[in-house]
Design a protein around this motif. Structure first.
Motif, short mmCIF file in Angstrom:
data_model
loop_
_atom_site.label_atom_id
_atom_site.label_comp_id
_atom_site.label_asym_id
_atom_site.label_seq_id
_atom_site.Cartn_x
_atom_site.Cartn_y
_atom_site.Cartn_z
N VAL A 467 0.82 -1.21 0.00
CA VAL A 467 0.00 0.00 0.00
C VAL A 467 0.86 1.26 0.00
CG1 VAL A 467 -1.68 1.33 1.36
CG2 VAL A 467 -1.92 -1.15 1.16
N ALA A 468 1.96 1.25 0.73
CA ALA A 468 2.81 2.45 0.82
C ALA A 468 4.24 2.05 1.15
CB ALA A 468 2.28 3.40 1.90
N ILE A 469 5.17 2.88 0.68
CA ILE A 469 6.60 2.73 0.98
C ILE A 469 7.14 4.11 1.32
CG2 ILE A 469 8.87 2.03 0.09
CD1 ILE A 469 7.41 0.31 -2.01
N TRP A 470 8.01 4.18 2.31
CA TRP A 470 8.64 5.49 2.57
C TRP A 470 10.09 5.32 3.01
CZ3 TRP A 470 5.17 3.59 6.27
CH2 TRP A 470 5.67 3.42 7.56
N LYS A 471 10.87 6.32 2.67
CA LYS A 471 12.26 6.41 3.10
C LYS A 471 12.47 7.76 3.76
CE LYS A 471 15.45 5.58 0.20
NZ LYS A 471 16.22 5.66 -1.07
N ASP A 472 13.11 7.77 4.94
CA ASP A 472 13.41 9.01 5.65
C ASP A 472 12.17 9.88 5.83
OD1 ASP A 472 16.12 8.27 5.69
OD2 ASP A 472 16.39 9.09 3.67
N GLY A 473 11.01 9.24 6.08
CA GLY A 473 9.79 9.99 6.34
C GLY A 473 9.09 10.52 5.10
N VAL A 474 9.56 10.15 3.90
CA VAL A 474 8.97 10.64 2.65
C VAL A 474 8.45 9.45 1.84
CG1 VAL A 474 9.37 11.91 0.51
CG2 VAL A 474 10.54 12.61 2.61
N LEU A 475 7.20 9.55 1.39
CA LEU A 475 6.62 8.48 0.57
C LEU A 475 7.33 8.37 -0.77
CD1 LEU A 475 2.84 9.09 1.27
CD2 LEU A 475 4.17 7.09 1.99
N VAL A 476 7.60 7.13 -1.19
CA VAL A 476 8.22 6.88 -2.50
C VAL A 476 7.41 5.81 -3.21
CG1 VAL A 476 10.54 7.54 -1.74
CG2 VAL A 476 9.80 5.17 -1.50
N ASP A 477 7.62 5.68 -4.51
CA ASP A 477 6.86 4.70 -5.30
C ASP A 477 7.54 3.34 -5.35
OD1 ASP A 477 4.81 6.47 -5.95
OD2 ASP A 477 5.96 7.31 -7.62
N GLU A 478 8.88 3.31 -5.19
CA GLU A 478 9.56 2.04 -5.30
C GLU A 478 10.87 2.03 -4.53
OE1 GLU A 478 12.19 2.18 -9.30
OE2 GLU A 478 10.00 2.10 -9.64
N LEU A 479 11.36 0.82 -4.27
CA LEU A 479 12.65 0.63 -3.61
C LEU A 479 13.55 -0.18 -4.52
CD1 LEU A 479 11.74 -0.39 0.07
CD2 LEU A 479 12.75 1.75 -0.69
N LEU A 539 11.00 -3.33 -5.17
CA LEU A 539 9.66 -3.43 -4.62
C LEU A 539 8.93 -2.15 -4.96
CD1 LEU A 539 7.83 -5.23 -2.72
CD2 LEU A 539 8.46 -3.63 -0.90
N LYS A 540 7.68 -2.26 -5.47
CA LYS A 540 6.89 -1.10 -5.87
C LYS A 540 5.56 -1.07 -5.14
CE LYS A 540 8.65 -0.79 -10.64
NZ LYS A 540 8.24 -0.77 -12.09
N VAL A 541 5.02 0.14 -4.99
CA VAL A 541 3.67 0.29 -4.46
C VAL A 541 2.71 -0.41 -5.41
CG1 VAL A 541 1.83 1.92 -3.92
CG2 VAL A 541 4.18 2.45 -3.27
N GLY A 542 1.81 -1.22 -4.89
CA GLY A 542 0.86 -1.98 -5.70
C GLY A 542 1.30 -3.39 -6.00
N ASP A 543 2.59 -3.71 -5.70
CA ASP A 543 3.09 -5.07 -5.94
C ASP A 543 2.33 -6.09 -5.10
OD1 ASP A 543 4.92 -4.39 -7.81
OD2 ASP A 543 6.70 -4.65 -6.55
N HIS A 544 2.08 -7.24 -5.71
CA HIS A 544 1.52 -8.37 -4.98
C HIS A 544 2.68 -9.14 -4.38
CE1 HIS A 544 -1.46 -11.46 -4.05
NE2 HIS A 544 -0.55 -12.35 -4.42
N VAL A 545 2.64 -9.40 -3.06
CA VAL A 545 3.76 -10.06 -2.39
C VAL A 545 3.29 -11.34 -1.70
CG1 VAL A 545 5.01 -7.91 -1.98
CG2 VAL A 545 3.43 -8.74 -0.24
N SER A 546 4.16 -12.34 -1.71
CA SER A 546 3.94 -13.53 -0.90
C SER A 546 4.71 -13.31 0.40
CB SER A 546 4.41 -14.79 -1.62
OG SER A 546 5.79 -14.71 -1.90
N ILE A 547 4.15 -13.81 1.48
CA ILE A 547 4.71 -13.52 2.81
C ILE A 547 5.17 -14.80 3.47
CG2 ILE A 547 4.20 -12.57 5.09
CD1 ILE A 547 1.91 -10.99 3.73
#
Length: 874
Positions: A467-479, A539-547
């Motif tokens: 749903v969301a990813i952030w680095k250093d307190g800032v939302l990003v779209d991908e890692l 890893l991107k926002v919206g990616d389907h992940v297995s856990i």
């Protein structure tokens, strides 16, 4: 104007906004800030709601009202010297998060003050920010509002460091000319007590950044603050906050104990007020889980407590007295909402304070001895100023109040170098600030644009969506590969760190990437986020992940968490009901349990605790988990975590007929899964707080195997069976004891021979006997013993001895009372001798010791000692 007690006033305010104005009534947050590294303690009503004001988090409701416990110590020196300064106070507040604004907040404040409290309208004044014409216009529309009672002030802009801020409007009450300064220009804003600020409406429109930028908030908010103690002083017609029923009972107690009548001496009144304020502060701080220490919040508490003791000394109280003050505090808040813990923990609070009072008494004694030594040095050197570095060391290392240092110096016609003292103090503050910055937690991102309402925790989830990813307190779209960040999933099986238990770890895998999750945590609104490191791919926002949860780690944590519950129940049975949890850490490797107790748990008690826990494990009882209303849970006897706050519905974890607690952590399904429980240590960590560390499962088995290997190695060394080791050790110890006695006897005989030789060689200087020489001694203790024997045989005189051992020199000088009376000073004698052998030292007139590193010069050093003694006697 209606008379109300402080407790009645608090309740009236909260009921007004909750029942009449649709606000959610929340309990006060703890003084310990949650997820906010910028704050040492909560110091304002809005502080717990910063993420809601900025829009980063969604509040449980858009209208909230609280009576927030606050502590501020920036003006601690003014406490007791003004009518309103306090370290602890309560801030009544009503808050709007993007809901209502000025048109509602201003009329409601007016309604509460004039209708509910019946304050005279003609005595009320308001101030507004000069550019805030809207607020001024709304005020003029209020029924019965005096049209000329609006004052525009440039400082009507509220902010407290980075965060939400905006223009504000303050409400004042005119207490009458008799409370004023007498100046014809006296008006709202004057420093005198005539116009008292009782309410502040903050129209939060901006978010101030660390670098001083003011960014407009998307949703305007209302933050109000109404000081409970100030408003109580108005309704109770008291000149100061200290004379209200929220503080005066403590003054009455301190007055009774000291024999000082309140109101007869202004300076002694200050001390009575300080004791009242500080006693209340320390009671609430300890209630909220703060304990005395040498850093952070604990240091603030220790400083407050020691200031109270010092002011007790000023009033002539030399015995311990703060426990009785805590009884007075508890009586003030008896039956008040939000203060049930104060009654429950009263005895614990008193014990913590009692131990700290004892420690401070020892600190005062130690500090006095050190300070007197420095004063003696200054007198000998003809100086009048104590270096600030020494004053700071007394203050920082030994906890000796600098005010006491200053006072004692003045009594000796000396002074403290305040400039160098302040320089040392500022250097310490800089170190503390740097440490806080290094330890800041992950910054909370702005999630206002993300719908978190559909997120869920599902311990059976195997797949999810990012749903969301952030680095250093800032939302990003991908890692990308190698990056670390915070990650929010649509549904998560990860247990989030809390209640002392570390979060789960595991893997997130997509078609194009692999993320190692090191921990899971929880944001203030309950949203779970994961701290992940991209091992490969992206890893991107919206990616389907297995856990894939690290089940071995999760099970190990669960074993330790359930064992912690069993441990607490066993401690209560064995040690006593006074045992209460004061903190815990549950990791896969081990568990740590902190609990209130004022003496070490004995070895036999620890054995019994361990036996009880393992006995339960062998019974393989199921762990029962249920959701129920908190009142029902308490009736069942469920224990709560120290300092934790709970909602109306709670999660209850129980082991039938043994343990029942409120807990949100992960647990085994059956306590038989714990396998084994082993206590490895029990220590004290703070005033009245003990710590047990223990192991379970495989870690406990490995630990016992290591002990068995050590036992086998010892048996091999003694050439005996395992069960014979104790007898072999006892035999060896007895043999060593006998040898030591023989050595001691030989040493004594040798020393007596040295004494006889030295007595035969003694000299007369003036009419005083002087004996000196080089003797055989393995350490300074043996050298002192020989000197004692020689002086006893000498009856009256001076002894100086030297000994060399492993290339180093030891020197001891002793002088009889008669010799000291004639001018002999052992400290100065040994100091001069030590310089000859390349060393240093000193001490008192009657006894001193020193060291050096040139054994060849010992004869010359003894000659110098003889010369210095002759000078002293001359």
């Amino acid at each position: 104007m209606k008379y109300m007690t402080g407790n009645e006033l608090r309740e009236a305010y909260l009921q007004f906004f909750a029942e009449k104005k649709g606000h959610l009534r929340l309990p006060s947050a703890s003084l310990i800030p949650a997820n906010d590294p910028t704050l040492l303690m909560i110091g304002a009503g809005m502080a717990p709601f910063k993420p809601f004001f900025t829009g980063k988090m969604k509040p449980p409701r858009t209208r909230i009202t609280t009576s927030q416990r606050c502590v501020r110590t920036g003006d601690i020196e003014n406490v007791g010297r003004t009518a309103r300064h306090q370290t602890y106070f309560e801030m009544l507040g009503n808050f709007s998060f993007g809901d209502y604004f000025k048109k509602e907040a201003i009329p409601w404040a007016w309604e509460f003050l004039t209708d509910v409290l019946d304050l005279p309208k003609e005595k009320l004044w308001v101030t507004v920010y000069p550019k805030d014409d809207e607020a001024a216009a709304i005020w003029r529309e209020q029924p019965g509002f005096p049209q000329d009672h609006i004052v525009k002030l440039d400082d009507n802009f509220w902010e407290i460091g980075p965060g939400p801020c905006g223009p504000d409007s303050e409400i004042y009450i005119d207490l009458g000319e008799e409370r004023g300064c007498g100046s014809p220009d006296c008006a709202v804003g004057c420093d005198c007590d005539r116009y008292l600020e009782i309410w502040n409406l903050v129209f939060t429109q901006f978010d101030r950044t660390e670098d001083g930028q003011y960014n407009p908030l998307e949703h305007k908010n209302i933050d109000t603050g109404c000081g409970l103690e100030r408003l109580a002083s108005v309704l109770q017609n008291k000149k100061t906050n200290f004379e209200t029923d929220l503080l005066f009972p403590i003054i009455e107690y301190a007055s009774k104990v000291s024999g000082v009548v309140y109101g007869e001496n202004a300076e002694k009144d200050v001390s009575l007020k300080v004791i009242a304020d500080h006693a209340r502060s320390m009671a609430i701080m300890i209630m909220d889980g703060i304990l005395p220490s040498n850093e952070g919040r604990g240091y603030v508490l220790r400083r407050i407590l020691r200031r109270a003791v010092r002011h007790g000394r000023i009033l002539g109280i030399h015995d311990k007295f703060l426990e009785g003050a805590i009884d007075a505090v508890a009586e003030i808040y008896k039956g008040a909402a939000d203060f049930e813990e104060l009654a429950e923990k009263k005895e614990y609070i008193k014990k913590v304070i009692s131990i700290e009072e004892d420690r401070f008494a020892a600190t005062l004694a130690q500090g006095m001895e050190l300070l007197n030594g420095h004063i003696e040095d200054l007198k000998r050197e003809g100086k009048k100023v104590l270096p600030g570095e020494i004053g700071f060391k007394l203050y920082d290392t030994y906890g000796f109040p600098w005010e006491v240092t200053d006072e004692i110096l003045h009594e000796n016609e000396m002074e403290l170098d305040k400039d160098s003292f302040e320089k040392a103090m500022e250097e310490q503050r800089e170190r503390a600030r740097a440490a806080r910055q290094e330890n800041q937690r992950v910054a909370v991102p702005d999630l206002s644009g993300i719908d978190t309402s559909h997120l869920c925790v599902d311990e059976n989830a195997k797949e999810s969506t990012v749903v969301a990813i952030w680095k250093d307190g800032v939302l990003v779209d991908e890692l990308a590969d190698g990056e670390e960040a915070g990650i929010i999933l649509q549904s998560t099986p990860f247990y989030a760190e809390g209640g002392g238990q570390v979060g789960d770890a595991g893997l997130l895998e997509t078609e194009f990437g692999r993320v190692q999750v090191a921990n899971a945590k929880k944001l203030p609104d309950g949203t779970v986020y994961h701290i992940g490191y991209v091992e490969e791919g992206m890893l991107k926002v919206g990616d389907h992940v297995s856990i894939r949860i690290d089940w071995m780690k999760k099970l190990s944590s669960a074993r330790n968490h359930t064992a912690t519950h069993l441990l607490q129940a066993a401690l209560k049975r064995v040690v006593g009901d006074q045992v209460n949890q004061a903190g815990s850490l549950v990791m896969p490797e081990r568990l740590r349990f902190d609990f209130s107790n004022f003496e070490p748990v004995t070895a036999l008690q620890l054995q019994e605790v361990e036996r009880l826990v393992n006995e339960q494990i062998l019974m393989a009882k199921p762990v029962e988990i249920a959701q129920m209303e908190i009142d029902k849970a308490k009736k069942l006897g469920a224990m709560a975590l120290f300092g934790e706050k709970y909602g109306d519905v709670v999660r209850v974890v129980s082991v039938p007929d043994f343990s029942i607690e409120l807990c949100g952590g992960s647990h085994v399904k059956n306590i038989g899964e714990i396998g084994m429980f082993k206590i490895v240590s029990e220590t004290g960590i703070a005033s009245g707080v003990r710590r047990i560390e223990a192991l379970t499962g495989r870690a406990a088995i490995d630990y016992m195997n290591e002990k068995a290997e050590t036992l086998a190695a010892a048996a091999h060394a003694f050439k005996c069976r395992d069960d014979e080791i104790v007898s072999h050790i006892e035999s060896t110890l007895a043999e060593n004891k006998k040898l030591k006695q023989e050595i001691a006897s030989f040493t004594k005989e040798r020393a007596m021979g040295d004494v006889d030789t030295l007595l035969a060689q003694k000299k007369q200087i003036k009419d005083l006997s002087f004996a000196s020489g080089i003797v055989e001694a393995d350490n300074i203790d043996d050298l002192r013993k020989i000197a004692d024997m020689l002086l006893d045989r000498l009856e009256s005189g001076v002894v100086v001895l030297a000994a060399a051992h492993e290339g180093k020199v030891s020197l001891v000088a002793k002088a009889s009372d008669a010799a000291v009376a004639k001018g002999a000073h052992a400290g100065n004698i040994v100091k001069a001798a030590a310089k000859i052998v390349g060393g240093g030292g000193g001490g008192r007139k009657e006894m001193a010791q020193a060291g050096g590193k040139e054994p060849a010069k010992m004869p010359e050093a003894l000659q110098e000692a003889e010369r210095v003694l002759a000078e002293q006697l001359a």
